[in-house]
Design a protein around this motif. Sequence first.
Motif, PDB file in Angstrom:
ATOM      1  N   LEU A 182       0.795  -1.201  -0.076  1.00  0.00           N
ATOM      2  CA  LEU A 182       0.002  -0.085   0.016  1.00  0.00           C
ATOM      3  C   LEU A 182       0.696   1.309   0.039  1.00  0.00           C
ATOM      4  O   LEU A 182       2.076   1.249   0.646  1.00  0.00           O
ATOM      5  CB  LEU A 182      -0.786   0.175   1.127  1.00  0.00           C
ATOM      6  N   ASP A 183       0.425   2.218  -0.486  1.00  0.00           N
ATOM      7  CA  ASP A 183       1.041   3.405  -0.424  1.00  0.00           C
ATOM      8  C   ASP A 183      -0.023   4.533  -0.270  1.00  0.00           C
ATOM      9  O   ASP A 183      -1.178   4.452  -0.242  1.00  0.00           O
ATOM     10  CB  ASP A 183       1.933   3.841  -1.577  1.00  0.00           C
ATOM     11  N   TYR A 184       0.335   5.880  -0.140  1.00  0.00           N
ATOM     12  CA  TYR A 184      -0.436   6.986   0.346  1.00  0.00           C
ATOM     13  C   TYR A 184      -1.634   6.941  -0.681  1.00  0.00           C
ATOM     14  O   TYR A 184      -2.909   7.807  -0.406  1.00  0.00           O
ATOM     15  CB  TYR A 184       0.271   8.176   0.427  1.00  0.00           C
ATOM     16  N   ALA A 185      -1.467   6.772  -1.734  1.00  0.00           N
ATOM     17  CA  ALA A 185      -2.709   6.763  -2.756  1.00  0.00           C
ATOM     18  C   ALA A 185      -3.735   6.142  -2.577  1.00  0.00           C
ATOM     19  O   ALA A 185      -4.913   6.385  -2.811  1.00  0.00           O
ATOM     20  CB  ALA A 185      -2.079   6.364  -4.489  1.00  0.00           C
ATOM     21  N   SER A 186      -3.634   5.105  -1.654  1.00  0.00           N
ATOM     22  CA  SER A 186      -4.682   4.426  -1.171  1.00  0.00           C
ATOM     23  C   SER A 186      -5.707   5.321  -0.452  1.00  0.00           C
ATOM     24  O   SER A 186      -6.895   5.152   0.033  1.00  0.00           O
ATOM     25  CB  SER A 186      -4.608   3.202  -0.455  1.00  0.00           C
ATOM     26  N   LEU A 187      -5.258   6.275   0.004  1.00  0.00           N
ATOM     27  CA  LEU A 187      -5.647   7.335   1.196  1.00  0.00           C
ATOM     28  C   LEU A 187      -6.590   8.304   0.331  1.00  0.00           C
ATOM     29  O   LEU A 187      -7.475   8.797   0.988  1.00  0.00           O
ATOM     30  CB  LEU A 187      -4.794   8.033   2.133  1.00  0.00           C
ATOM     31  N   LYS A 188      -6.307   8.326  -0.849  1.00  0.00           N
ATOM     32  CA  LYS A 188      -7.137   9.532  -1.560  1.00  0.00           C
ATOM     33  C   LYS A 188      -8.673   9.128  -1.633  1.00  0.00           C
ATOM     34  O   LYS A 188      -9.384  10.162  -1.583  1.00  0.00           O
ATOM     35  CB  LYS A 188      -6.618   9.442  -3.286  1.00  0.00           C
ATOM     36  N   ASN A 189      -8.948   8.090  -1.625  1.00  0.00           N
ATOM     37  CA  ASN A 189     -10.489   7.793  -1.431  1.00  0.00           C
ATOM     38  C   ASN A 189     -11.171   7.646  -0.236  1.00  0.00           C
ATOM     39  O   ASN A 189     -12.114   7.236   0.119  1.00  0.00           O
ATOM     40  CB  ASN A 189     -10.836   6.123  -2.155  1.00  0.00           C
ATOM     41  N   SER A 190     -10.206   7.932   0.903  1.00  0.00           N
ATOM     42  CA  SER A 190     -10.850   7.757   2.409  1.00  0.00           C
ATOM     43  C   SER A 190     -11.579   9.320   2.276  1.00  0.00           C
ATOM     44  O   SER A 190     -11.636  10.170   1.502  1.00  0.00           O
ATOM     45  CB  SER A 190      -9.641   7.957   3.293  1.00  0.00           C
ATOM     46  N   SER A 191     -12.426   9.612   3.466  1.00  0.00           N
ATOM     47  CA  SER A 191     -13.181  10.591   3.762  1.00  0.00           C
ATOM     48  C   SER A 191     -12.336  11.709   4.119  1.00  0.00           C
ATOM     49  O   SER A 191     -11.116  11.588   4.359  1.00  0.00           O
ATOM     50  CB  SER A 191     -14.099  10.300   4.876  1.00  0.00           C
ATOM     51  N   GLU A 192     -12.948  13.008   3.714  1.00  0.00           N
ATOM     52  CA  GLU A 192     -12.349  14.079   3.907  1.00  0.00           C
ATOM     53  C   GLU A 192     -11.683  13.987   5.498  1.00  0.00           C
ATOM     54  O   GLU A 192     -10.577  14.457   5.638  1.00  0.00           O
ATOM     55  CB  GLU A 192     -13.122  15.427   3.659  1.00  0.00           C
ATOM     56  N   ARG A 193     -12.482  13.960   6.430  1.00  0.00           N
ATOM     57  CA  ARG A 193     -11.643  13.788   7.850  1.00  0.00           C
ATOM     58  C   ARG A 193     -10.823  12.835   7.927  1.00  0.00           C
ATOM     59  O   ARG A 193      -9.801  13.325   8.679  1.00  0.00           O
ATOM     60  CB  ARG A 193     -12.982  13.140   8.722  1.00  0.00           C
ATOM     61  N   LYS A 194     -10.977  11.679   7.351  1.00  0.00           N
ATOM     62  CA  LYS A 194      -9.466  10.765   7.624  1.00  0.00           C
ATOM     63  C   LYS A 194      -8.349  11.337   6.961  1.00  0.00           C
ATOM     64  O   LYS A 194      -7.174  10.931   7.476  1.00  0.00           O
ATOM     65  CB  LYS A 194      -9.770   9.456   6.942  1.00  0.00           C
ATOM     66  N   ARG A 195      -8.419  12.051   5.624  1.00  0.00           N
ATOM     67  CA  ARG A 195      -7.544  12.606   5.087  1.00  0.00           C
ATOM     68  C   ARG A 195      -6.974  13.798   5.810  1.00  0.00           C
ATOM     69  O   ARG A 195      -5.548  14.214   5.864  1.00  0.00           O
ATOM     70  CB  ARG A 195      -7.795  13.115   3.495  1.00  0.00           C
TER      71      ARG A 195
END
Length: 144
Positions: free
Chosen positions: A55-68
């Motif tokens: 995994l890399d940070y790109a997987s965080l792009k689809n997280s909610s705004e709060r999680k980002r």
Amino acid sequence: MFLNELNQNEGIAFMKLVEELSNVDNAFAKEEKELYNDYLEELGIKEDEIKKSNLDYASLKNSSERKRNIVYFELVGLALIDGEYDEKEVEFLEKIGSELNIKRNKKIAFANYFFNFLDVYGFSVVDADSKIDLLKEQAEKLLS
């Protein structure tokens, strides 16, 4: 403080970012290592899980705004934990902030929070609980 809101994959991706940021200035400071271990504990992740994952940070792009926002907030705190804010760290945070679509006003608010935290951290032990509660409340407002 808020990392428990991340799922397993988000937590692993976050820890990979932590590793990158901690080493971007070619110095994994003692304070950064301690915080790294605290993050692992809070997330309930073992270090070998991070190394095995692709995994890399790109997987965080689809997280909610709060999680980002939580991810970016914690990274800003990490960058400032050793008392230095290296140019490479600033560039790294700018890149990640852009990739995660963190709004400019949030970036500024997060940095200000930690600068204020450093000022407040000199409080007496008598006031510790109330100051910590106040800082948590302020952080919660920023992440909304």
